[in-house]
Design an enzyme around this catalytic site. Structure first.
Site: not given
Length: 573
Positions: A271, A202, A268, A275, A438, A277, A484
């Site tokens: 990809d 950051s 999700d 999962d 983020d 994500v 983040h």
């Protein structure tokens, strides 16, 4: 004639060479004898009477987002102050010096976050566990707990330029110069190579690039989610609020939360793995229609915080709610549709767009994002007040504020100089990572700067050739599902690069090239799982029913990360 400090430094070498324990070196007198000569530290004056030492034995840390758990390390906690001749100032440093038998000829500088120039002692264990002396600075702001924004204005209209430039890059440069010289004397390493590293995320990431862009003090830098482009970045926190204000619709927090959850669910599997994500936010941009969330029911219980009570929220995602989210995700454009900046990737939470409940009107209302509420009055208008209203503020106004911040702080806070040739020529290495979800600094910010460096340093090479050349010393990794500078509570099964400093050390000292970056799942159903994170410009794609991760080239996806900031007349790096 040798100065007294040079003589003392020579004496330190002899003393430490014979030392056998931490207690031998963790004394005020030994640190005093190890102070570097004034010619080695650019004329800075260290106050010997300010030195304090404290030996710490058998320390341990549970680990964190930037380093794993560690135990049984010993170190000397050293504090001291120095001054700039003619300024009548005092800058405090805190250094953790590993026990002599644990020292491995390394130095680590660590950065801060937000408007803080350090994280106090939180990041120092990440150095000593790898045998590095590690340090922080207070920037001369008065204490390790005093933040830059507290000292930025001397009075309304009057900038404290000494504090500004110390925060921008000078304080960390001085920390590394003093810290490295003191470390060599403290351990009596003589002509042995001292490897120097940076680690920060950051604001700490921006501080890292401020050093890489200007100096050659580090052999390597771990840079996470850097707050580059201060002029745009800090004002950009206002964009979500401005979208709501312009649409005259202030969505209940639960409505935005529902939109995020539905986005994660829908994207999700893009990809190749289910999962929870979103590893491919670029595919999410290409294939997910946010209007599909309209009509979805949401429900959140009542909650109470220090700022008040929010009642239970029940309803369905509205057309206005979806429109607000869609406009935010598109990023700031001027009234004639020119791009001024970018927003967060789909699957990131809408933290900047949170609204507050008014118990008198029983409605949700504007709540200006804290960073923007401070940045615009204090750093642009040079007045000590907090922005609470957006009356007469348009998208053009926000673009103008971005340009003002860029112009005013270009040489100190913008931190986007794209020619890193001196650092690269000195053999420096960069491991740059950014959470793809983020919600505070857009992942696209890191991509855009990385691409600016590639185009600037290798202008006559093809795309593939220039990426190969850049990746030889400077690699960018987008972390799937990460928020983040941390893993995301909304996507807990995502990996996070917890041991990146170790990876950097292996690259710098042993020439082990990180083709992928190791990530550890820190929470969720997959806790403890190790996953590999792809180096840009390759993108992750799971095959064989989500069991094998591949790093692939996908032009259509990469094109979603290519931005033309045509709202400005000069290039925005």
């Amino acid at each position: 004639m040798r100065s007294a400090l040079n003589i003392l430094a020579g004496a330190a070498t002899l003393t430490v060479a014979q030392a056998a324990s931490l207690s031998d070196v963790c004394t005020n007198s030994h640190v005093k004898s190890a102070l570097p000569s004034i010619d080695l530290i650019n004329g800075l004056v260290i106050d010997p009477s300010s030195i304090t030492t404290n030996a710490v034995y058998n320390a341990s840390t549970p680990g964190g987002d930037y380093f794993p758990a560690a135990s049984a390390y010993d170190f000397c906690n050293v504090t001291l102050t120095y001054a700039h001749p003619g300024r009548n100032d005092r800058v405090h440093l805190k250094l953790w010096m590993p026990a002599p038998d644990q020292f491995q000829n390394r130095w680590l500088s660590t950065g801060g976050g937000g408007f803080a120039i350090n994280h106090d002692e939180q990041q120092l264990p990440g150095g000593v566990q790898y045998g590095a002396a590690a340090g922080i600075t207070d920037g001369g702001f008065g204490s390790f707990y005093t933040q830059f924004d507290q000292v930025f204005l001397l009075a309304n209209g009057t900038i404290n330029y000494e504090a500004l430039y110390m925060f921008g890059y000078q304080a960390h440069h001085e920390l590394s110069v003093i810290g490295k010289a003191l470390t060599k004397n403290f351990y009596g390493t003589g002509d042995a190579k001292l490897y120097a590293y940076w680690q920060g995320c950051s604001e700490g990431g921006r501080e890292g690039f401020s050093q890489v862009q200007r100096f050659q003090e580090f052999d390597g830098a771990v840079i996470g989610a850097p707050a580059l482009r201060y002029g745009q970045q800090q004002a950009n926190h206002l964009y979500g609020n401005l979208v709501e204000h312009t649409l005259k619709y202030y969505p209940p927090p639960c409505e935005l939360e529902k939109i995020v959850n539905l986005t994660i669910t829908a994207c999700d599997r893009l990809d190749g793995r289910s999962d929870g994500v979103v590893s491919r936010t670029d595919l999410c941009k290409l294939h997910f229609n946010i209007n599909s969330t309209i009509g979805a029911p949401y429900s959140c219980p009542a909650s109470t915080t220090t700022t008040g009570t929010t009642p239970a929220q029940n309803g369905t995602v509205s057309a206005l709610g979806a429109a607000a989210a869609r406009k935010m995700l598109d990023g700031l454009r001027t009234l004639d549709s020119r791009r001024a900046y970018i927003f967060y990737q789909p699957s990131a939470t809408f933290d900047d767009a949170q609204t507050k409940y008014n118990p008198e009107t029983k409605q949700f209302e504007l709540e200006v994002s804290a960073y923007a509420a401070e940045w615009i009055p204090r750093f642009l208008q040079l007045q000590n007040y907090t922005l609470s209203s957006l009356e007469n503020v348009t998208y053009d106004t926000l673009k103008d504020w971005m340009e003002l911040g860029w112009q005013r702080y270009e040489d100190v806070l913008q931190t986007t100089w794209p020619d890193l040739t001196p650092f690269q020529s000195a053999g420096g290495k960069v491991l740059h990572y950014h959470g793809e979800s983020d919600p505070s600094i857009p992942a696209g910010s890191s991509v855009h700067y990385h691409e600016s460096v590639r185009k600037t340093m290798y202008p006559n090479m093809s795309f593939n050739e220039s990426n190969q050349a850049l990746n030889e010393w400077n690699r960018l990794f987008l972390v799937p599902g990460a928020a983040h500078c941390a893993s995301s509570t909304d996507q807990p099964n995502g990996p996070f690069p917890q041991a990146t400093l170790k990876t950097l050390i292996e690259w710098v000292e042993n020439s082990i090239v990180p083709e992928t970056l190791n990530g550890t799942v820190l929470d969720g159903d997959h806790k403890g799982e190790q996953q590999q994170i792809c180096a840009w410009p390759l993108r992750p794609l799971w095959t064989e029913n989500g069991t094998v991760m591949n790093c692939v080239y996908d032009q259509a996806s990469l094109d979603t990360w290519d931005y033309e900031f045509d709202a400005y007349r000069i290039p925005l790096y």
